[in-house]
Scaffold this active site. Structure first.
Site, PDB file in Angstrom:
ATOM      1  CG  ASN A 235      -0.179  -0.086   2.507  1.00  0.00           C
ATOM      2  OD1 ASN A 235       0.538   0.850   2.859  1.00  0.00           O
ATOM      3  ND2 ASN A 235      -0.292  -1.204   3.218  1.00  0.00           N
TER       4      ASN A 235
ATOM      5  CE  LYS B 147       8.550 -11.587 -14.477  1.00  0.00           C
ATOM      6  NZ  LYS B 147       9.087 -11.126 -15.726  1.00  0.00           N
TER       7      LYS B 147
END
Ligand code: PMT
Length: 401
Positions: free
Chosen positions: A210, A289
């Protein structure tokens, strides 16, 4: 002695038999929470070894003015600025004369010339040297220049004489040093503060997080230090420099933050949760990934993170626990329900829908909510707001004891 918490003190030691007592003085100042850096004159090292003072202070002892290695570390001007107070114990008749004469011919006298910090002396010498007119003139001049003179005491002297000139005992000197500082609202208290966001990894290169910058939590940590508290700042990843005079623990995820919060929690008097902790994390972290596939929609599976502030508030013998509530609507109602649900003592209601305050801004405006009242704190810099919050939290903490 609580006034010594977080204080940065230079202990100057000059040549005299009382120098052996400076070891105990260092231990007492450190034990009371001060950070002590010892500076010795060449004559002092004839009476006690720098190694002893290094072991007790936890820092290399500073000895020479013209030492390229020392200047490359904390140079003499930096050291003079670092000090909140310079205490010279023992202060010999020779050093007192050089200080009164404004000389800067060694490291300690140069520091005294270069500092803005208060200077205090604990004279120690033979009774005739103390009574000597020159010494008395020098002492009068130093007193007139606002230099504190601790003692000396009177009694039997190492040379066999009896009279004034004995250095005060270390415990008296530590007490007198403490009295040079104001009592902070949180003097001697231990405060844990969480700050910044958490990062919840999806794979080695991606995460959920955030916009918390850590500015609010870091400002609170600084204000708590200024109020005399011992502070542990538990910080998620932010772009702020680690502040001085506190223990800073860097973490990434909510689980890391919980572990750091619980480490030593028994010593914590006040816990302040300013961090924006991710409520959920991916159920699994991919080892490699994640590759883009042909599908247009990708589903993420998330699992609830532990609630750090609620876990602290649920502990037996819990610290005084203060949460934040970041809300975009119905601020006070949501804040009050979090106060109850998480069993907090206080909650700081933070309207994060307003431009210019809340996440990643330099200013904030909040309402401090307890079970009995709601105190609005209008918009100002996070630094100002943090000192107002710490003052009010200290007041409500003391009222609850
Ligand atoms: O960091 P800045 O950019 O300066 O911004 C400051 C801030 C907006 C982040 C800060 O002022 C603030 O409001 N922090 C709380 C943000 C938040 O996550 O609030 P919340 O309402 O979701 O959580 C309520 C309380 O529970 C908070 O004290 C939070 O730290 C705590 N919590 C939440 C979830 C969780 N898993 N563990 C927690 O401890």
């Amino acid at each position: 002695m609580q006034r010594l918490t977080n204080r940065q003190i230079i202990l100057g030691i000059t040549g005299g038999i009382a120098a052996y007592k400076s070891a105990e003085l260092t231990r007492l100042l450190k034990g009371a929470g001060a950070d002590v850096r010892v500076v010795m004159t060449p004559a002092a090292t004839e009476f006690i070894t720098p190694l002893t003072l290094q072991a007790l202070s936890g820092h290399a002892v500073h000895q020479h003015l013209l030492d390229p290695e020392a200047e490359a570390g904390m140079g003499h001007i930096e050291l003079a600025k670092w000090a909140d107070l310079i205490l010279i114990a023992p202060a010999s008749a020779d050093f007192i004369a050089r200080l009164a004469g404004g000389q800067g011919d060694d490291l300690l006298s140069t520091l005294c010339l270069a500092t803005d910090a208060p200077i205090c002396l604990a004279p120690a010498m033979n009774q005739a040297m103390w009574r000597n007119r020159h010494t008395q003139d020098n002492i009068a001049q130093l007193r007139a220049g606002n230099i504190g003179i601790f003692g000396p005491g009177s009694g039997a002297q190492a040379c066999g004489d009896t009279g004034p000139g004995r250095m005060l005992e270390p415990v008296e000197l530590a007490q007198l040093t403490a009295e040079q500082f104001d009592t902070g609202a949180l003097a001697g208290k231990t405060v844990f503060i969480t700050a910044g966001p958490t990062r919840e990894a999806l794979d080695p290169v991606r995460y959920i997080s955030n916009h918390s910058s850590g500015k609010m939590g870091y400002a609170l940590a600084q204000a708590a230090v200024d109020a005399g508290a011992r502070v542990k700042l538990i910080s998620g990843p932010v772009n702020l420099a680690a502040p001085a005079r506190m223990d800073v623990v860097q973490v990434q995820s909510a689980n890391d933050m919980l572990a750091a919060a619980m480490d030593g929690i028994a010593s914590c008097d006040i816990f302040i949760a300013a961090a924006a902790v991710a409520d959920y994390r991916p159920t699994a972290v991919s080892e490699h990934k994640i590759k883009k596939g042909s599908e247009e929609v990708m589903e993420l599976h998330l699992v609830k993170n532990p609630d750090i502030v609620a876990s602290v508030a649920a502990l037996p013998g819990k610290p005084f626990t203060v949460g934040f509530a970041a809300e975009t609507r119905d601020l006070l109602n949501y804040a009050r329900s979090k106060l109850e649900r998480k069993q907090l003592d206080l909650i700081v209601a933070n309207d994060v829908s307003q431009p210019g305050i809340g996440f990643n801004s330099d200013e904030n405006a909040v309402t401090l909510v307890s079970r009995d009242e709601a105190r609005p704190l209008p918009q100002t810099s996070k630094r100002q707001l943090a000192s107002q919050l710490i003052r009010q939290i200290a007041e409500l903490y003391n009222r609850a004891q």
